[in-house]
Design an enzyme around this catalytic site. Structure first.
Site, PDB file in Angstrom:
ATOM      1  N   HIS A 119       0.815  -1.212   0.000  1.00 58.98           N
ATOM      2  CA  HIS A 119       0.000   0.000   0.000  1.00 58.98           C
ATOM      3  C   HIS A 119       0.850   1.264   0.000  1.00 58.98           C
ATOM      4  CE1 HIS A 119       0.285  -0.271   4.530  1.00 58.98           C
ATOM      5  NE2 HIS A 119       0.272   1.044   4.435  1.00 58.98           N
ATOM      6  N   ASP A 161       0.951  -7.894   2.674  1.00 60.29           N
ATOM      7  CA  ASP A 161       1.150  -6.502   2.256  1.00 60.29           C
ATOM      8  C   ASP A 161       2.654  -6.214   2.203  1.00 60.29           C
ATOM      9  OD1 ASP A 161       0.901  -3.836   1.705  1.00 60.29           O
ATOM     10  OD2 ASP A 161      -0.253  -3.320   3.495  1.00 60.29           O
ATOM     11  N   SER A 237       4.260   2.021   8.712  1.00 57.15           N
ATOM     12  CA  SER A 237       4.090   1.028   7.653  1.00 57.15           C
ATOM     13  C   SER A 237       5.417   0.726   6.982  1.00 57.15           C
ATOM     14  CB  SER A 237       3.107   1.538   6.597  1.00 57.15           C
ATOM     15  OG  SER A 237       1.794   1.371   7.008  1.00 57.15           O
TER      16      SER A 237
END
EC number: 3.4.21.19
Length: 357
Positions: A119, A161, A237
């Site tokens: 992402h 991810d 992240s």
């Protein structure tokens, strides 16, 4: 609120993305339509060294744009000696988009490669050059290893991810994995629930481009899914998850408020993907891949129980006489037919042996 879904314990749990949008009046949701593998773009001219964007308005736009998962265990502290040991490959990331600049984290794992989240790379909308990386950044004014511009993106084909980013060399023709030592990856053979871990990266609720470490324990582990009880915020992240040996065991992606934070666990499938796409990635205890059954004796895979005598595995105490393990020097050995002292030897003509037949 933009949601992502990850299968956990046979349930699908909505998760918040954890990129942070800075310096923007409005933000579009991160696109998931970017190509899985962006073609490599040739660098015809030397690119100027990227710089960290700074200013008083560099802050997360809205909390809803990031997974701000502060749990009861909020043991976070700043790392100021960012170039020391396993902290050096931890990397501050900026993605320059028309709507603003996203900030995130990553970790250098090869000469020219870094790991982060899908992402995060989706925010480039197909232009790898929009992603900049600053390994070991101390703050927005001090990034001792300079900046690097991405040239190729490869996204993990599984559910996790996870993405690999390849970078062009800097103006001095140095690669990102040459200015810092790439992180060591764990083979995760001993990783289990309740083990101590840390997540190290660049959270968006702290001063821009400052490195922070969060401590906690693994609470869940299955397949590619790992959960833990420590706290993170937007900007974390892509942060590496370290074990107590300072080896990377996973890549943080975000969390569910009031429940858990999570990472892509580097299981066998993920490990194979990384090895196929990063030639020089370093996994711990992977020096003797052709001898997995005898790690304590890599030079003698066929004789794991007798590493000191590979030529005589059945007789470790007598390496020089494998055919007579019990008594090689015994002159009265009844099994030696040519022994002149052997009373059972019918061919013995020794007059000193009155019992000879």
């Amino acid at each position: 609120m933009k949601g992502k879904f990850l299968k956990v314990s046979s349930l699908f749990v909505a998760t918040l993305t954890t990129a942070t949008l800075v310096s923007s009046p409005a933000a579009n949701a991160l696109s998931s339509k970017a190509m899985d593998n962006h073609p490599q773009q040739t660098q015809t001219d030397k690119q100027q060294t990227p710089k960290i964007q700074k200013g008083g308005n560099l802050k997360p736009l809205e909390q809803r744009e990031r997974a701000n998962v502060i749990l009861p265990n909020n043991d976070r502290h700043q790392i100021t000696d960012t170039t020391n040991g396993h902290y050096a490959p931890v990397t501050y990331i900026q993605v320059e988009a028309p709507t603003g600049t996203f900030i995130a984290s990553g970790v250098v794992v090869g000469k020219d490669t870094l790991l982060t989240n899908k992402h995060i790379v989706d925010a480039t909308h197909g232009d790898p050059h929009a992603l900049k990386a600053f390994a070991s950044a101390i703050n927005q004014d001090n990034y001792p290893n300079g900046g690097f511009t991405a040239e190729q993106i490869t996204k993990y084909s599984g559910e996790g991810d996870l993405a690999i980013v390849k970078f062009s060399p800097n103006e001095q023709n140095k690669h990102i994995g040459e200015v810092v030592k790439p992180a060591t990856m764990s083979n995760n053979a001993e990783t289990q629930v309740n083990q101590n871990i840390t997540v190290t990266g660049y959270p968006g609720d702290k001063p821009v481009a400052t490195m922070w470490e969060s401590k906690g324990k693994i609470t869940y582990l299955k397949g590619e899914a790992m959960q833990y009880d420590l706290s993170t915020t937007g900007g974390n992240s892509g942060s590496p998850v370290f074990n107590e040996k300072n080896e990377v065991i996973g890549i943080h992606w975000g969390g569910v408020p009031n429940q858990f934070n999570g990472a892509v666990f580097i299981n066998e499938n993920v490990r194979n993907f990384l090895k196929q796409n990063i030639e020089d990635i370093n996994f711990a205890n992977d020096d003797h891949p052709n001898n997995p059954d005898n790690p304590d004796n890599p030079n003698n895979p066929d004789n794991p129980n007798n590493p000191d005598n590979p030529n005589n595995p059945d007789n470790p105490d007598n390496p020089n006489n494998p055919d007579n393990p019990n008594n090689p020097d015994n002159p009265n050995n009844p099994d030696q037919p040519n022994n002149p002292n052997n009373p059972d030897n019918g061919d013995n003509n020794n007059s000193d042996n009155p019992d000879a037949a």
